[in-house]
Design an enzyme around this catalytic site. Structure first.
Site, PDB file in Angstrom:
ATOM      1  N   ASN A   1     -10.507   0.249   0.480  1.00  0.00           N
ATOM      2  CA  ASN A   1      -9.048   0.276   0.508  1.00  0.00           C
ATOM      3  C   ASN A   1      -8.547  -0.205  -0.850  1.00  0.00           C
ATOM      4  OD1 ASN A   1      -6.315  -0.293   0.826  1.00  0.00           O
ATOM      5  ND2 ASN A   1      -6.550  -1.184   2.865  1.00  0.00           N
TER       6      ASN A   1
ATOM      7  N   CYS B   1       0.806  -1.216   0.000  1.00  0.00           N
ATOM      8  CA  CYS B   1       0.000   0.000   0.000  1.00  0.00           C
ATOM      9  C   CYS B   1       0.845   1.276   0.000  1.00  0.00           C
ATOM     10  CB  CYS B   1      -0.945   0.000   1.195  1.00  0.00           C
ATOM     11  SG  CYS B   1      -2.067  -1.422   1.208  1.00  0.00           S
TER      12      CYS B   1
ATOM     13  N   HIS C   1      -2.742   6.900   3.232  1.00  0.00           N
ATOM     14  CA  HIS C   1      -3.233   5.642   2.659  1.00  0.00           C
ATOM     15  C   HIS C   1      -4.686   5.449   3.061  1.00  0.00           C
ATOM     16  CE1 HIS C   1      -3.953   1.557   1.725  1.00  0.00           C
ATOM     17  NE2 HIS C   1      -3.650   1.059   2.911  1.00  0.00           N
TER      18      HIS C   1
END
Length: 323
Positions: A284, A114, A254
């Protein structure tokens, strides 16, 4: 003469297919209220049918060309950050190169989970500063849905598919420099987050066939890491760069979980209005989340922005940019 990197375009793309919390609740033990209260996520988008990671990335690459006016033939390098590539080889970046006809470029993938977009930007900056490359694309693209175990509600409800990216151009004008400061770090850890582990064979046999595992995360450990270790990196980078948190226009984290973003905002003593977020509607999207959030505010940028991302590795990186 020193060469610097200038951000000249950004883009984002998500697949058409929207998946609601209720749809996931129909196939696993969860519900909309739990998902929203724990993650802030309401919907996510999935790539379906023949659409794969390279297709998501190609959509962004085409946007970058259109917005910047740069020809595909003038692209020198394409970096795709992903943990859900089309395959182990060829690199997803090479597929994007072919799709847009960037015949003069070279291309490679980067895996920093990520944290990929921050690692990708920092890497692209070094290529440009070498003086040999004029135009570099950094695209973060993920088809997370294809790596999910849909019986694992601790992971599957979080993730969505999407892509975002930026185009950097060489400049000799220091006032146009977009990359102001960076800090990249890793902690070798193969247990907290992992995905796509390729199993070794146990014997030489005709029945052998490659096997990979689904995505897994230890949720509590990830939350602890993201809300304790990561803010310290952010604060340290700002101190080194002599930038006060209140002088930032935005902080783009993030897009793992809205609760994590809220906790980081509180630790920096900054209002949530400074934290663009898309996790509610896109979930996500791994390395793509920061790039997509940046694209959503890029046209309005007037001040410095802190980008911070964290993920498997454990990898975490912060980078201060300006338009």
């Amino acid at each position: 003469m020193p060469v610097y990197s200038k951000l000249i375009a950004t883009g984002q793309y998500v697949p058409d297919r929207v998946v609601t919390n209720d749809e996931l609740a129909a196939i696993m033990d969860t519900n909309d209220a739990w998902i929203q209260s724990h993650t802030g996520i309401k919907t996510r988008h999935y790539a379906m049918g023949e659409e794969n990671t390279s297709d998501l990335a190609t959509q962004v690459a085409q946007q970058l060309l259109a917005k910047s006016g740069v020809a595909a033939s003038d692209i020198d390098l394409i970096i795709v950050t992903t943990i859900t590539p089309d395959g182990l080889t060829p690199a997803t970046a090479c597929l994007v190169q072919a799709n847009i006809g960037a015949d003069n470029a070279f291309a490679f993938d980067m895996s920093a989970a990520c944290a990929g977009f921050t690692f990708g930007l920092a890497t692209a900056d070094k290529f440009i500063r070498s003086g040999q490359y004029q135009h570099v694309m950094v695209i973060s693209a993920e088809a997370n849905s294809k790596m999910m175990d849909f019986q694992d509600r601790t992971a599957a409800v979080f993730f969505g598919d999407g892509a975002g990216g930026a185009l950097l151009q060489a400049t000799t004008n220091p006032d146009e420099n977009s990359i102001l400061a960076e800090k990249l770090q890793t902690q070798g850890n193969a247990t907290v987050i992992h995905s796509g582990r390729v199993q070794p064979i146990t014997a030489v046999a005709g029945t052998n066939y490659p096997k990979t595992d689904a995505f897994y995360q230890a949720g509590r450990d990830v939350f602890q890491f993201a809300t304790t270790v990561v803010p310290k990196q952010m604060q340290g980078l700002l101190a080194t760069a002599e930038i006060k948190p209140v002088d930032l226009q935005y902080v783009i984290c993030h897009q793992a979980n809205l609760r994590i973003i809220e906790t980081i905002a509180a630790s920096l003593q900054l209002p949530m209005t400074m934290f663009p977020h898309n996790v509610e509607t896109f979930g996500n999207t791994s390395s793509a989340g920061v790039a997509m959030a940046l694209a959503s505010v890029f046209d309005d940028l007037t001040g410095p922005v802190l980008l911070t991302a964290f993920g498997g590795g454990l990898a975490y990186g912060s980078i201060v940019i300006k338009k």
